[in-house]
Design an enzyme around this catalytic site. Structure first.
Site, mmCIF file in Angstrom:
data_model
loop_
_atom_site.group_PDB
_atom_site.id
_atom_site.type_symbol
_atom_site.label_atom_id
_atom_site.label_comp_id
_atom_site.label_asym_id
_atom_site.label_seq_id
_atom_site.Cartn_x
_atom_site.Cartn_y
_atom_site.Cartn_z
ATOM 1 C CD GLU A 1 53.567 28.066 41.691
ATOM 2 O OE1 GLU A 1 53.642 27.315 40.705
ATOM 3 O OE2 GLU A 1 54.516 28.267 42.463
ATOM 4 C CE LYS B 1 39.900 37.097 43.150
ATOM 5 N NZ LYS B 1 38.623 36.368 43.179
ATOM 6 C CB CYS C 1 48.019 23.371 37.532
ATOM 7 S SG CYS C 1 48.550 22.945 39.197
ATOM 8 C CD GLU D 1 45.670 24.313 32.323
ATOM 9 O OE1 GLU D 1 45.453 25.531 32.156
ATOM 10 O OE2 GLU D 1 46.189 23.846 33.346
HETATM 11 P P1 NAP Z 1 41.674 32.189 36.679
HETATM 12 O O1 NAP Z 1 40.470 32.516 35.908
HETATM 13 O O2 NAP Z 1 42.970 32.786 36.282
HETATM 14 O O3 NAP Z 1 41.316 32.600 38.187
HETATM 15 C C1 NAP Z 1 42.242 32.444 39.246
HETATM 16 C C2 NAP Z 1 41.996 33.549 40.260
HETATM 17 O O4 NAP Z 1 42.262 34.798 39.626
HETATM 18 C C3 NAP Z 1 40.561 33.610 40.766
HETATM 19 O O5 NAP Z 1 40.559 34.011 42.112
HETATM 20 C C4 NAP Z 1 39.968 34.703 39.886
HETATM 21 O O6 NAP Z 1 38.851 35.360 40.438
HETATM 22 C C5 NAP Z 1 41.137 35.656 39.813
HETATM 23 N N1 NAP Z 1 41.036 36.619 38.730
HETATM 24 C C6 NAP Z 1 40.275 36.571 37.610
HETATM 25 N N2 NAP Z 1 40.452 37.700 36.890
HETATM 26 C C7 NAP Z 1 41.346 38.461 37.560
HETATM 27 C C8 NAP Z 1 41.943 39.736 37.323
HETATM 28 N N3 NAP Z 1 41.671 40.456 36.226
HETATM 29 N N4 NAP Z 1 42.814 40.211 38.237
HETATM 30 C C9 NAP Z 1 43.111 39.499 39.327
HETATM 31 N N5 NAP Z 1 42.583 38.294 39.624
HETATM 32 C C10 NAP Z 1 41.707 37.790 38.740
HETATM 33 O O7 NAP Z 1 41.933 30.641 36.766
HETATM 34 P P2 NAP Z 1 40.897 29.512 37.168
HETATM 35 O O8 NAP Z 1 40.062 29.173 36.005
HETATM 36 O O9 NAP Z 1 40.216 29.867 38.440
HETATM 37 O O10 NAP Z 1 41.907 28.337 37.525
HETATM 38 C C11 NAP Z 1 42.350 27.449 36.569
HETATM 39 C C12 NAP Z 1 43.774 27.753 36.159
HETATM 40 O O11 NAP Z 1 44.617 27.781 37.304
HETATM 41 C C13 NAP Z 1 44.330 26.693 35.252
HETATM 42 O O12 NAP Z 1 45.024 27.272 34.184
HETATM 43 C C14 NAP Z 1 45.299 25.942 36.169
HETATM 44 O O13 NAP Z 1 46.320 25.278 35.506
HETATM 45 C C15 NAP Z 1 45.781 27.022 37.045
HETATM 46 N N6 NAP Z 1 46.333 26.466 38.282
HETATM 47 C C16 NAP Z 1 47.677 26.462 38.450
HETATM 48 C C17 NAP Z 1 48.219 25.912 39.594
HETATM 49 C C18 NAP Z 1 49.704 25.888 39.815
HETATM 50 O O14 NAP Z 1 50.108 25.725 40.956
HETATM 51 N N7 NAP Z 1 50.519 26.055 38.784
HETATM 52 C C19 NAP Z 1 47.387 25.378 40.570
HETATM 53 C C20 NAP Z 1 46.026 25.387 40.352
HETATM 54 C C21 NAP Z 1 45.512 25.951 39.205
HETATM 55 P P3 NAP Z 1 37.357 35.052 39.925
HETATM 56 O O15 NAP Z 1 37.105 33.654 40.315
HETATM 57 O O16 NAP Z 1 36.548 36.038 40.669
HETATM 58 O O17 NAP Z 1 37.341 35.264 38.449
#
Ligand code: NAP
Length: 475
Positions: A248, A173, A282, A379
């Site tokens: 992650e 996804k 991240c 963050e």
């Molecule tokens: P996010 O809102 O958590 O979204 C990540 C993924 O989760 C997207 O595919 C999103 O889909 C999905 N998602 C949203 N709500 C969900 C739910 N209720 N159940 C299951 N999946 C759901 O994060 P983001 O804003 O896209 O990404 C930024 C974050 O990712 C930051 O905090 C960053 O630090 C972290 N990150 C961490 C790493 C690492 O390796 N540690 C790497 C990259 C990013 P939708 O887009 O459809 O909402």
């Protein structure tokens, strides 16, 4: 032509309820296509198909054949590198040269795990009872891979490649803001010989289909990269039937510069450790700790180096920073900057929109932030850094570790003993000494504390996509 449908069982499909997600180019603010948004019913179809392919074909395929297929996926990715890079750049505003590097990284990930298949071994164990005891690493079944929008293609590959290599099938996804390269990956993998159903791609809103993925009984593992908040939610849902999870999550990584370091080198290298990908990383080193005796020199050089960064049209080869992914993401970053301004902190560079069109924001340097400030604690996920001086190693380490996150950290010193001593004390999963390099295909990547659980990359990821079975044979 840009593919915009779900990729299910070897074919493109519209979503069952006809819902669409518009895709905006962050550099132009124009919607350039619409992508089918999977429904819960589509997720069911994806999981059923993945389970059938797991049982019928992929689980028991010989290691040799699986190896050949995954090497072929890497080859097909390289053949389509420019198409994938252009799509990624248009979809998330990533500079085209970065996008090319990231697609190539995805290909290298497939190559690494293709090679790993025939080198990933169990053990023989001299059990006290005698006889013969050995372990097997077996695939789990269907894995749900949920990925974010900041590094869409490589992170999808970090999950899909080791999961397939270990004999699992995958439902991928992508984030709603960046589904295009994931859809194409599904098609390219199929063309490269991955059987229909082994890699299903279901673009769709996390708020609509996320729960279905995290609770479906046939999903054996959820591998998630994204925010700490959603990661925690997924872990709670997965706990109901004890699904495996790897998470992650977010970060607020420190960059520590000691006075004995090569200050010019540290200052030249540090701006892109936080501003690369427009700060949407991240691992962004967004908290800088500089020993007081080197503080003024470092800050002066850091500002000068930051001024050299080329911000602009992501389609141009020379561009180093593109726009943020969305108006909302920029608004969040601007709120942090405004908060710092109101608290009387010094904005030593940036803070402005360099262009009226596109979701651009200048790289921004905040001086004088206190450890209790929101901009120091949380963050930002935008191009904002805080720099503070420190006097005492112990006190600095307490401040470094006074964060709910623990993903990565950099450390600059020419004193080897200090480098090792401080590295051991930092509560982070990934440390770089005299470097900002956090990601190596061959080494484990992941966080301590609320930065996550489990590891991507290296052989650690391969382990994470298997169950460990012990078999005893009596003499
Ligand atoms: P996010 O809102 O958590 O979204 C990540 C993924 O989760 C997207 O595919 C999103 O889909 C999905 N998602 C949203 N709500 C969900 C739910 N209720 N159940 C299951 N999946 C759901 O994060 P983001 O804003 O896209 O990404 C930024 C974050 O990712 C930051 O905090 C960053 O630090 C972290 N990150 C961490 C790493 C690492 O390796 N540690 C790497 C990259 C990013 P939708 O887009 O459809 O909402």
């Amino acid at each position: 032509m840009t593919e915009t449908k779900l990729f299910l069982n070897g074919d493109f499909k519209n979503s069952s309820d006809g819902k669409l997600i518009p895709q905006t180019n962050p550099a132009t603010e124009q919607v350039f296509c619409e992508v089918s948004a999977a429904s819960v019913a589509d997720v069911q179809v994806a999981i059923d198909g993945a389970q059938q392919t797991f049982e019928r074909e992929w689980r028991d395929l010989s290691p040799r054949k699986r190896t050949d297929i995954l090497f072929n996926v890497a080859k097909v990715i390289r053949e389509n590198l420019e198409t994938l890079a252009q799509l990624e750049s248009q979809n998330v505003g990533k500079p085209i040269s970065d996008a090319r590097d990231e697609i190539a990284l995805g290909a290298r990930v497939f190559e690494y795990y293709a090679g790993a298949i025939t080198k990933f071994c169990g053990q023989t164990i001299p059990v006290a009872r005698g006889g013969f005891d050995f372990t097997l690493r077996q695939p789990m079944g269907v894995v749900a891979a949920i990925v974010p929008w900041n590094f869409p293609f490589p992170i999808a590959c970090w999950k899909v490649a080791p999961a397939l290599a270990a004999g699992n099938t995958v439902v991928l996804k992508p984030a709603s803001q960046s589904p295009l390269t994931a859809i194409l990956l599904g098609q390219l993998a199929y063309q490269a010989g991955v059987p229909a159903g082994a890699l299903q791609v279901v673009p769709g809103q996390g708020s609509v289909i996320g729960d279905a993925l995290a609770t479906h009984p046939l999903i054996r593992k959820v591998s998630f990269t994204g925010s700490t908040e959603i990661g925690s939610r997924i872990m709670g849902l997965a706990a109901r039937d004890l699904k495996r999870v790897s998470l992650e999550l977010g970060g607020k990584s420190p960059n520590i510069v000691f006075g004995d370091a090569d200050i010019a080198q540290a200052a030249a290298s540090s701006p892109m450790s936080v501003f690369a990908n427009t700060g949407q990383d991240c691992c962004a080193r967004s908290r800088m700790f500089v020993e007081r005796r080197a503080f003024d020199q470092f800050v002066e050089l850091f500002i000068a180096e930051t001024k050299k960064i080329v911000v602009g049209d992501p389609a141009l080869d020379a561009t180093q920073l593109g726009p943020l992914v969305s108006a909302n993401q920029r608004a969040v970053a601007e709120e942090f900057i405004e908060g710092a301004r109101k608290a009387g902190r010094v904005i030593a560079h940036g803070g402005q929109r360099p262009s009226p069109k596109g979701f651009y924001l200048q790289p921004t340097i905040v001086l004088g932030a206190e450890p209790t400030d929101r901009v120091w604690q949380e963050e930002v996920f935008g191009p904002v850094v805080c720099i503070r001086p420190f006097d005492d190693e112990e006190q600095m380490l307490r401040e470094v570790n006074a964060s709910r996150y623990g993903l990565s950290a950099s450390l600059w010193t020419n004193d080897l003993k200090r480098a090792l001593r401080v590295s051991r004390r930092i509560e982070s999963g990934v440390i770089s000494i005299n470097s900002h390099s956090s990601v190596h295909v061959e080494a484990p990547f992941g966080g301590f504390k609320q930065s996550g659980l489990g590891r991507d990359l290296g052989m650690a990821a391969m382990e994470g996509y298997t169950e460990l079975k012990n078999i005893y044979v009596a003499e």
